[in-house]
Write an enzyme that holds these catalytic residues in place. Structure first.
Site, PDB file in Angstrom:
ATOM      1  N   ARG A   1      -7.142  -4.333 -20.150  1.00  0.00           N
ATOM      2  CA  ARG A   1      -6.735  -5.674 -19.678  1.00  0.00           C
ATOM      3  C   ARG A   1      -5.256  -5.748 -19.265  1.00  0.00           C
ATOM      4  O   ARG A   1      -4.648  -6.812 -19.259  1.00  0.00           O
ATOM      5  CB  ARG A   1      -7.024  -6.748 -20.727  1.00  0.00           C
ATOM      6  CG  ARG A   1      -8.491  -6.806 -21.088  1.00  0.00           C
ATOM      7  CD  ARG A   1      -8.896  -8.170 -21.589  1.00  0.00           C
ATOM      8  NE  ARG A   1     -10.319  -8.209 -21.793  1.00  0.00           N
ATOM      9  CZ  ARG A   1     -10.915  -7.892 -22.953  1.00  0.00           C
ATOM     10  NH1 ARG A   1     -10.198  -7.538 -23.991  1.00  0.00           N
ATOM     11  NH2 ARG A   1     -12.216  -7.941 -23.053  1.00  0.00           N
TER      12      ARG A   1
ATOM     13  N   GLU B   1       0.098 -15.650  -2.476  1.00  0.00           N
ATOM     14  CA  GLU B   1      -0.341 -15.949  -1.111  1.00  0.00           C
ATOM     15  C   GLU B   1      -1.097 -17.271  -0.996  1.00  0.00           C
ATOM     16  O   GLU B   1      -2.197 -17.343  -0.470  1.00  0.00           O
ATOM     17  CB  GLU B   1      -1.186 -14.791  -0.544  1.00  0.00           C
ATOM     18  CG  GLU B   1      -1.215 -14.829   0.969  1.00  0.00           C
ATOM     19  CD  GLU B   1      -1.734 -13.548   1.607  1.00  0.00           C
ATOM     20  OE1 GLU B   1      -1.295 -12.454   1.213  1.00  0.00           O
ATOM     21  OE2 GLU B   1      -2.561 -13.671   2.512  1.00  0.00           O
TER      22      GLU B   1
ATOM     23  N   HIS C   1      -2.137  -7.649  11.028  1.00  0.00           N
ATOM     24  CA  HIS C   1      -3.124  -7.036  10.136  1.00  0.00           C
ATOM     25  C   HIS C   1      -4.550  -7.503  10.418  1.00  0.00           C
ATOM     26  O   HIS C   1      -5.500  -6.787  10.110  1.00  0.00           O
ATOM     27  CB  HIS C   1      -2.768  -7.315   8.667  1.00  0.00           C
ATOM     28  CG  HIS C   1      -1.583  -6.539   8.177  1.00  0.00           C
ATOM     29  ND1 HIS C   1      -0.354  -6.568   8.799  1.00  0.00           N
ATOM     30  CD2 HIS C   1      -1.435  -5.687   7.110  1.00  0.00           C
ATOM     31  CE1 HIS C   1       0.495  -5.788   8.129  1.00  0.00           C
ATOM     32  NE2 HIS C   1      -0.133  -5.248   7.112  1.00  0.00           N
TER      33      HIS C   1
ATOM     34  N   LYS D   1       0.630  -6.594  -4.816  1.00  0.00           N
ATOM     35  CA  LYS D   1      -0.756  -6.586  -4.340  1.00  0.00           C
ATOM     36  C   LYS D   1      -1.335  -5.220  -4.637  1.00  0.00           C
ATOM     37  O   LYS D   1      -0.753  -4.195  -4.247  1.00  0.00           O
ATOM     38  CB  LYS D   1      -0.810  -6.830  -2.831  1.00  0.00           C
ATOM     39  CG  LYS D   1      -0.773  -8.284  -2.450  1.00  0.00           C
ATOM     40  CD  LYS D   1      -1.100  -8.435  -0.976  1.00  0.00           C
ATOM     41  CE  LYS D   1      -0.996  -9.857  -0.532  1.00  0.00           C
ATOM     42  NZ  LYS D   1      -1.240 -10.003   0.916  1.00  0.00           N
TER      43      LYS D   1
ATOM     44  N   GLU E   1       5.525  -1.455   9.669  1.00  0.00           N
ATOM     45  CA  GLU E   1       5.758  -2.560   8.725  1.00  0.00           C
ATOM     46  C   GLU E   1       7.215  -3.037   8.807  1.00  0.00           C
ATOM     47  O   GLU E   1       7.502  -4.208   8.573  1.00  0.00           O
ATOM     48  CB  GLU E   1       5.397  -2.142   7.289  1.00  0.00           C
ATOM     49  CG  GLU E   1       3.971  -1.601   7.111  1.00  0.00           C
ATOM     50  CD  GLU E   1       2.880  -2.671   7.026  1.00  0.00           C
ATOM     51  OE1 GLU E   1       3.157  -3.853   7.330  1.00  0.00           O
ATOM     52  OE2 GLU E   1       1.730  -2.315   6.663  1.00  0.00           O
TER      53      GLU E   1
ATOM     54  N   LYS F   1      10.952  -8.998   2.155  1.00  0.00           N
ATOM     55  CA  LYS F   1       9.674  -9.119   1.444  1.00  0.00           C
ATOM     56  C   LYS F   1       9.873  -9.796   0.085  1.00  0.00           C
ATOM     57  O   LYS F   1       9.104 -10.672  -0.303  1.00  0.00           O
ATOM     58  CB  LYS F   1       9.007  -7.752   1.277  1.00  0.00           C
ATOM     59  CG  LYS F   1       7.711  -7.871   0.493  1.00  0.00           C
ATOM     60  CD  LYS F   1       6.680  -6.841   0.787  1.00  0.00           C
ATOM     61  CE  LYS F   1       5.360  -7.227   0.095  1.00  0.00           C
ATOM     62  NZ  LYS F   1       4.334  -6.226   0.234  1.00  0.00           N
TER      63      LYS F   1
ATOM     64  N   HIS G   1      -6.684  -4.434  10.466  1.00  0.00           N
ATOM     65  CA  HIS G   1      -7.750  -4.155   9.491  1.00  0.00           C
ATOM     66  C   HIS G   1      -9.086  -3.963  10.205  1.00  0.00           C
ATOM     67  O   HIS G   1      -9.914  -3.143   9.786  1.00  0.00           O
ATOM     68  CB  HIS G   1      -7.862  -5.307   8.480  1.00  0.00           C
ATOM     69  CG  HIS G   1      -6.755  -5.302   7.465  1.00  0.00           C
ATOM     70  ND1 HIS G   1      -6.542  -6.347   6.595  1.00  0.00           N
ATOM     71  CD2 HIS G   1      -5.798  -4.390   7.169  1.00  0.00           C
ATOM     72  CE1 HIS G   1      -5.504  -6.074   5.817  1.00  0.00           C
ATOM     73  NE2 HIS G   1      -5.039  -4.886   6.154  1.00  0.00           N
TER      74      HIS G   1
ATOM     75  N   ARG H   1       3.122 -16.247   2.195  1.00  0.00           N
ATOM     76  CA  ARG H   1       3.021 -14.779   2.107  1.00  0.00           C
ATOM     77  C   ARG H   1       2.086 -14.194   3.163  1.00  0.00           C
ATOM     78  O   ARG H   1       2.207 -13.020   3.537  1.00  0.00           O
ATOM     79  CB  ARG H   1       2.588 -14.356   0.696  1.00  0.00           C
ATOM     80  CG  ARG H   1       2.587 -12.857   0.540  1.00  0.00           C
ATOM     81  CD  ARG H   1       2.532 -12.392  -0.890  1.00  0.00           C
ATOM     82  NE  ARG H   1       2.425 -10.945  -0.925  1.00  0.00           N
ATOM     83  CZ  ARG H   1       2.509 -10.227  -2.023  1.00  0.00           C
ATOM     84  NH1 ARG H   1       2.701 -10.807  -3.178  1.00  0.00           N
ATOM     85  NH2 ARG H   1       2.401  -8.917  -1.968  1.00  0.00           N
TER      86      ARG H   1
ATOM     87  N   HIS I   1      -3.089   3.310   8.469  1.00  0.00           N
ATOM     88  CA  HIS I   1      -2.921   1.865   8.302  1.00  0.00           C
ATOM     89  C   HIS I   1      -1.777   1.352   9.197  1.00  0.00           C
ATOM     90  O   HIS I   1      -1.925   0.366   9.930  1.00  0.00           O
ATOM     91  CB  HIS I   1      -2.633   1.554   6.837  1.00  0.00           C
ATOM     92  CG  HIS I   1      -2.305   0.123   6.570  1.00  0.00           C
ATOM     93  ND1 HIS I   1      -3.237  -0.885   6.662  1.00  0.00           N
ATOM     94  CD2 HIS I   1      -1.133  -0.484   6.240  1.00  0.00           C
ATOM     95  CE1 HIS I   1      -2.662  -2.048   6.392  1.00  0.00           C
ATOM     96  NE2 HIS I   1      -1.384  -1.831   6.137  1.00  0.00           N
TER      97      HIS I   1
ATOM     98  N   ASN J   1       1.124 -10.470   6.823  1.00  0.00           N
ATOM     99  CA  ASN J   1      -0.062  -9.870   7.417  1.00  0.00           C
ATOM    100  C   ASN J   1      -0.030  -9.922   8.933  1.00  0.00           C
ATOM    101  O   ASN J   1      -1.061  -9.782   9.591  1.00  0.00           O
ATOM    102  CB  ASN J   1      -1.305 -10.599   6.916  1.00  0.00           C
ATOM    103  CG  ASN J   1      -1.918  -9.862   5.756  1.00  0.00           C
ATOM    104  OD1 ASN J   1      -2.249  -8.690   5.876  1.00  0.00           O
ATOM    105  ND2 ASN J   1      -2.039 -10.540   4.637  1.00  0.00           N
TER     106      ASN J   1
END
Ligand code: NAD
Ligand code: GLY
Length: 582
Positions: A338, A454, A465, A360, A402, A444, A469, A458, A482, A462
């Site tokens: 956990r 987000e 993206h 993330k 990026e 960032k 993606h 935030r 990527h 992206n």
């Protein structure tokens, strides 16, 4: 090796802005500004054109050498030198040995604009000043470069921006941090900066690489401000094997280092040794390499190793690698017992500027990229910039995507800086890379501070993206990197921004040109319009079945919005018609 005497010397062609920038820089640093031409005029009591007329150029040059010799011997000045000063070897020696030399580089076009009405420039009083300037530039450029510790392009007319760029770069030079800069940094909210004066290159570092590395830059510390979950990002050379730093930033006695089959032979032994030297007991977990391995099976492999070694909930998981290892390890840390402590040691440019910061974590699902995961912040990010020297070229470009992203939707001045420095970045210039990493992390960290999970803002990280993606999952993970998919996705997002009237044609072209200059693809694969739409519908940003886009409005700004289908299809038709295997 340059010595910091508190002196700053500006060199460059006439009209490059040495006086204006020098004056502003001196004011900012609380130093005395001196212009060598003005000093000559004060000493002789006549103007420069008159000295040229009466005594000739050679005599002027002799006077100039005397002035440079005298002034460079002082401490704590900003000196603007004459355009031709670098041609004499003794002047170059004075400048190089007595301070930090900044070359202000300007285009011929800009200089002509700035000097067109200036009668005080004897060398430009010819029928064809452009030709004369081109000649002077050709002769002098190698000498400017030879003496310079820092090169600054002065295309941008904003003096404060130039001063800011100089201050940022001064700070990155070894042994160069003026007290004033340190104080200024310390007073900045949320960010501190330190110079480390000696940076050992460990013998554990791959020897064939370390022996050819340029002079290391100092270490920078930024802070991600998230209340009790705040953490430092430390950026600098040879941090991987810095035992004291490791002992300070990685708490707990038991650590598990997760890495992959590519990074392990390069860095695992040296890093593990530094951990052991810092008193840690180390478990090494080496996964297969590749985006296609960012999956459930790899996650289970981490848990299998941790449980077999009886790792308890005080074990710190350390990600040593690129974004794939960082995302996987972070997710494992969020779930193991956990939640256990977690540290990011990013070794790709992409991971150093983006994925290691902000918490993330996750894995891919065959139906969608990064669809399974958690927000889970690391305790520290340690970015060793030396590791970038073993990165394949394609991966360096992927990281630059990026970096460009931050400029495109948050900071137009940074975008311009990237445009001006793209060649240095591609050539892995240490100072340029360190600045790009630092600025990207600052931007960032600021977004993450405002919107960690987000809820809104935030999502701008992206940018590109949604398209990117779709390319990655549409072609199969790992076919395009990527960063390549994001680079191309930004070109598509800029095109869509233009179609919807948010940016002009010039800014759209600037994005495309910069992506291209970074060695990234600007045309997407032809997946078929229907498939494009299907793929973009599986995206975490979407709401009520509506595809959400991050668009530029204007360059350096952003808008989160849906897009009319006809504009979207036009972008896809225009830019996704190629057969583009990588
Ligand atoms: P990567 O992790 O696959 O690394 C790229 C390649 O470089 C790999 O082959 C790796 O083994 C190798 N490598 C790593 N360091 C090296 C070094 N120093 N020298 C030589 N080779 C080295 O890819 P990446 O570009 O670092 O990261 C991409 C991943 O990051 C994607 O899965 C993406 O979704 C994710 N990402 C996450 C976030 C986030 O906020 N969590 C942000 C952006 C991207
Ligand atoms: N890379 C996107 C984010 O961290 O939010």
């Amino acid at each position: 090796m340059v010595r910091y005497t508190g002196n700053i010397f500006l060199v460059g062609l006439m009209g490059a802005g040495k006086t204006t920038v020098g004056r502003a820089l001196a004011k900012k640093l609380n130093k005395l500004f001196i212009d060598s031409d003005h000093e000559i005029e004060a000493r002789t009591g006549v103007s420069i054109p008159l000295i040229f007329e009466i005594e000739g150029e050679e005599s002027f040059r002799q006077r100039e050498t005397e002035v440079i010799r005298d002034l460079s011997g002082r401490r704590g000045i900003v000196l603007a030198t004459g355009g031709g000063a670098v041609m004499r070897p003794e002047n170059r020696e004075y400048l190089k040995s007595r301070g930090t030399v900044i070359y202000l580089r300007a285009s011929i076009h800009n200089i002509l604009q700035r000097t067109s009405r200036d009668k005080n420039r004897p060398l430009l009083q010819t029928a064809d000043p452009r030709r004369r300037l081109e000649e002077l530039s050709r002769q002098r450029e190698p000498y400017y470069r030879d003496v310079a510790d820092i090169v600054i392009d002065t295309g941008r007319p904003n003096v404060q921006f130039l001063v800011h760029s100089i201050l940022s770069q001064l700070e990155l030079l070894p042994n160069q941090l003026p007290d004033e800069l340190e104080q200024e940094q310390e007073s900045q909210a949320g960010a501190t900066s330190q110079a480390s004066t000696s940076v050992p290159i460990s013998s554990n570092f791959p020897m064939n690489q370390s022996s050819t590395f340029p002079v290391p830059a100092p270490t920078i510390t930024l802070q991600v401000e998230l209340g009790e979950r705040s953490y430092p990002i430390e950026i600098g050379p040879s941090l991987l094997t810095d035992r004291e730093r490791i002992a300070r930033l990685i708490t707990g006695k038991q650590v598990a280092v997760v890495t992959n089959t590519t990074v392990a032979p390069l860095y695992l032994q040296g890093f593990s040794q530094a951990l052991k030297d810092a008193g840690k007991s180390v478990l090494e977990i080496v996964l297969p390499d590749g985006e296609e391995e960012k999956n459930w099976a790899s996650l289970m492999q981490i848990f299998d190793c941790l449980l077999s070694a009886k790792c308890d909930r005080k074990t710190t998981l350390i990600a040593l690698g690129g974004g794939v290892i960082g995302d996987l390890t972070g997710f494992a840390a969020s779930a193991y017992m956990r939640g256990v402590p977690f540290v990011q040691i990013p070794t790709t440019l992409l991971a150093q500027v983006d994925s290691s910061v902000g918490g993330k974590t996750g894995i891919n699902h065959p139906l969608g990229k990064n669809m399974i995961g958690a927000f889970y912040q690391p305790q520290a990010v340690i970015a060793d910039t030396m590791t970038l020297h073993t990165l394949p070229e394609r991966e360096l470009s992927a990281g630059l995507a990026e970096v460009i992203k931050y400029g495109a939707v948050i900071d137009a001045a940074f975008f311009k800086w990237i445009e001006d420095n793209i060649d240095a970045l591609m050539a892995r210039d240490n100072v340029a890379l360190a600045y790009a990493i630092r600025r990207s992390c600052e931007l960032k960290a600021d977004v993450v501070r405002q919107d960690e999970r987000e809820g809104g803002l935030r999502a701008i990280l992206n940018f590109g993206h949604t398209f990117g993606h779709a390319i990655e999952s549409g072609l199969g993970y790992g076919k395009w990197l990527h960063g390549e998919a994001v680079g191309c996705g930004m070109v598509m997002a800029a095109d869509l921004s233009h179609r919807l009237g948010h940016i002009g044609a010039i800014d759209k072209e600037r994005v495309c040109a910069l992506v291209r200059a970074a060695g990234l693809p600007t045309e997407a694969p032809n997946l078929g319009a229907q498939r494009w739409l299907e793929l973009m519908q599986i995206d975490k940003k979407n709401e009520d079945g509506q595809i959400k886009f991050i668009l530029m409005k204007p360059l350096g700004g952003h808008l989160i919005t849906t897009a009319p289908q006809d504009a979207l299809l036009a972008t896809i038709q225009q830019l996704a018609s190629g057969d583009m295997p990588r």
